[in-house]
Design a protein around this motif. Structure first.
Motif, mmCIF file in Angstrom:
data_model
loop_
_atom_site.group_PDB
_atom_site.id
_atom_site.type_symbol
_atom_site.label_atom_id
_atom_site.label_comp_id
_atom_site.label_asym_id
_atom_site.label_seq_id
_atom_site.Cartn_x
_atom_site.Cartn_y
_atom_site.Cartn_z
ATOM 1 N N SER A 150 4.743 54.815 32.441
ATOM 2 C CA SER A 150 4.962 53.457 31.962
ATOM 3 C C SER A 150 6.435 53.159 31.707
ATOM 4 C CB SER A 150 4.144 53.159 30.688
ATOM 5 O OG SER A 150 3.960 51.764 30.562
ATOM 6 N N SER A 179 2.929 46.919 22.634
ATOM 7 C CA SER A 179 3.793 45.760 22.378
ATOM 8 C C SER A 179 3.049 44.448 22.631
ATOM 9 C CB SER A 179 5.061 45.841 23.240
ATOM 10 O OG SER A 179 4.726 46.000 24.599
ATOM 11 N N ASN A 201 6.555 47.227 34.352
ATOM 12 C CA ASN A 201 6.686 48.034 35.570
ATOM 13 C C ASN A 201 6.173 47.215 36.733
ATOM 14 O OD1 ASN A 201 4.578 49.327 33.565
ATOM 15 N ND2 ASN A 201 6.353 50.641 33.619
ATOM 16 N N HIS A 203 6.954 38.802 32.112
ATOM 17 C CA HIS A 203 8.268 39.378 31.808
ATOM 18 C C HIS A 203 8.455 40.611 32.681
ATOM 19 C CE1 HIS A 203 6.422 42.619 29.343
ATOM 20 N NE2 HIS A 203 7.528 43.270 29.634
HETATM 21 C C1 LIG Z 1 7.996 49.495 28.472
HETATM 22 C C2 LIG Z 1 6.871 48.570 28.410
HETATM 23 C C3 LIG Z 1 6.918 47.441 27.579
HETATM 24 C C4 LIG Z 1 8.005 47.173 26.561
HETATM 25 O O1 LIG Z 1 9.318 47.182 27.042
HETATM 26 P P1 LIG Z 1 10.532 47.459 26.025
HETATM 27 O O2 LIG Z 1 11.761 47.158 26.802
HETATM 28 O O3 LIG Z 1 10.419 48.892 25.620
HETATM 29 O O4 LIG Z 1 10.391 46.546 24.851
HETATM 30 C C5 LIG Z 1 5.856 46.571 27.638
HETATM 31 N N1 LIG Z 1 4.797 46.792 28.444
HETATM 32 C C6 LIG Z 1 4.717 47.873 29.251
HETATM 33 C C7 LIG Z 1 3.517 48.058 30.141
HETATM 34 C C8 LIG Z 1 5.748 48.806 29.265
HETATM 35 O O5 LIG Z 1 5.666 49.881 30.043
#
Ligand SMILES: *Cc1c(COP(=O)(O)O)cnc(C)c1O
Length: 480
Positions: free
Chosen positions: A76, A171, A245, A264
């Motif tokens: 991830s 998140s 990703n 995003h």
């Molecule tokens: C890394 C990730 C995030 C969050 O990104 P950050 O830059 O660490 O805040 C959200 N969703 C997924 C699936 C991720 O792999």
């Protein structure tokens, strides 16, 4: 190199100097800066010679496991190689100041503008902001767009719920809550995909949005994505795509074409800019036309041959970050996209998927369990052979010089080892990794005492992670 590692403060010796700044001569600093702004005592800074400082930081860097030292298949997180050409390009811009007149930084604005355009094209969105400073920050921005959209239609009070699958990145629920929503979890089916019936049953006039990751965190592409989006849209529900990703589908499929309304991206994953202690991030947000009026200010627009900041957006959610986002990261991502071109981006996704499937098969042969054993995208989830724990495998890997995979995530798989090799690794590296993973499995089963005490070779051994989280010591303080 092991054990104690004194801070620069502890190494400090009174009167020792690396360099001396030039004297200010007879300038009256107090008059210039204001007497209130003058220090009454000197700042308590460490005093050292230059060589000691160089050694301190060099030795600190050698205690790290990073993508520049070894294979780093942290699922991830897309720990791919960060090309040095991107660094060189970013270094060209270090003397810009955000308060400069836009007329004097037209080249920088052109980069922002073109990167917005490239990302819109790659994702199938209509407009992009580069302001958010991280993936989670992009999520918050995107959820605020959705909220503003519902409010603009008089449905802000009514649409309070965000649906998030149980395989989602942590998140996602956090960002939804921060944007003022209530989160409801949707279970995954036995096949690891969102359960369409559960989702349909959860839809209703109180639902504002669904946040989805596709391929999901199991590395599986949601095969019913079009039906799912259609069902949601029929109920006025907005579709959020967590594109942290995009590495599996870039150039092959576009979230905008699948029907997603907002997305995003993490430049510090897919677009190869450093992360994980390597520098700041960038989480651009793309939106379909109906959400574009709410994007943060300013965006960069083009008028003829000139580039300008566009503040004239009456429906904007406002500013999400000071100035214009992490510009140095944008330059790196821009360079990466220009170096690879459309065909190169597409090929990098294909190789990321190929590498993940290669490892999935090889680790299965080496005795690891693959709970969802089908064609995966950029990553997959494995489990250790019987009797072994994911944590122990991860710790043992450190002794073999590898960064561990993500462990115990996603939560829906017990003892999860979430592995993402990325496209930048060679077949030889993957083969060596499989050999080590096989060895750890064999040795761990034969000698449980050995594996439960790994790592043996690192500067610190097993950490008390609970105390580290509850009572973090984030800076050095002198003993009173
Ligand atoms: C890394 C990730 C995030 C969050 O990104 P950050 O830059 O660490 O805040 C959200 N969703 C997924 C699936 C991720 O792999």
């Amino acid at each position: 190199m092991k054990g104690d590692f004194p801070t620069l403060f502890e190494r400090s010796r009174s009167g020792r100097r690396g360099t001396r700044p030039p004297s200010v001569g007879d300038v009256d600093l107090a008059a210039m800066l204001g007497a209130d702004n003058m220090r009454s005592e000197p700042a308590r800074l460490p005093e050292l010679d230059e060589l000691s400082v160089v050694r301190h930081y060099t030795n600190l860097s050698r205690r790290q496991v990073g993508v520049d030292t070894s294979f780093y298949p942290l699922g991830s997180c897309t720990m791919k190689y960060n090309p040095r050409a991107s660094e060189a390009a970013a270094a060209l811009f270090t003397e810009l100041h955000p308060y400069q007149d836009p007329e004097s930084v037209q080249g920088a604005l052109q980069i922002i503008y073109e990167l917005q355009e490239y990302l819109a094209e790659i994702t199938g969105m209509d407009a992009v902001t580069l302001q958010p400073a991280a993936g989670a920050h992009g999520e918050l921005t995107g959820m605020m767009l959705i909220r503003a959209y519902h409010e603009s239609r008089g449905e802000g009070e009514q649409r309070r719920v965000v649906l998030v699958p149980d395989s989602a990145h942590g998140s996602n629920p956090a960002s939804s809550m921060m944007a003022g929503f209530v989160v409801r979890e949707i279970p995954s089916g036995a096949d690891g995909e969102v359960d369409l019936n559960e989702l349909r049953a959860a839809l209703g006039p109180e639902v504002a949005a669904i946040m989805l990751t596709n391929p999901n965190t199991l590395g599986l592409f949601e095969r019913k994505i079009l039906e799912l989006i259609d069902a949601a849209h029929q109920q006025g529900v907005q579709l959020y795509y967590d594109g942290a990703n995009l590495n599996a589908i870039m150039g092959w499929a576009r979230p905008g074409d699948m029907g997603f309304d907002v997305i995003h991206l993490n430049l510090h994953k897919t677009f190869s800019t450093p992360h994980g202690g390597g520098g700041p991030g960038s989480g651009p947000v793309g939106a379909k036309a109906h959400l574009a009026p709410f994007l943060p200010v300013p965006t960069v627009k083009r008028e003829g041959e000139r580039y300008l900041f566009d503040y004239d957006r009456p429906q904007t959610i406002g500013r999400m970050r000071s100035f214009y986002g992490n510009f140095g990261v944008m330059v790196r991502a821009y360079t990466y996209i220009r170096m690879l071109g459309a065909a190169g981006l597409k090929r990098s996704s294909a190789l990321a998927v190929l590498n993940a499937n290669y490892l999935r098969k090889k680790l299965k042969d080496a005795g690891y369990i693959i709970p969802h054993d089908r064609l995966c995208k950029h990553e997959f989830v494995a489990q250790p052979p019987a009797g072994l724990h994911a944590l122990d495998v991860a710790k043992a890997l450190l002794d073999y010089g590898y960064h561990p995979p993500t462990i115990y995530f996603p939560l829906i798989v017990k003892e999860a080892l979430m592995i993402e090799p990325t496209e930048t690794e060679s077949q030889e590296t993957l083969d060596e990794y499989v050999t080590v993973m096989a060895e750890i499995a064999r040795r761990g089963q034969e000698d449980p005492d050995w594996i439960s005490h790994t790592p043996y070779s690192t500067p610190v051994r097993r950490l008390d992670e609970v105390s580290a989280n509850r009572h973090p010591r984030l800076r050095w303080k002198p003993e009173e």
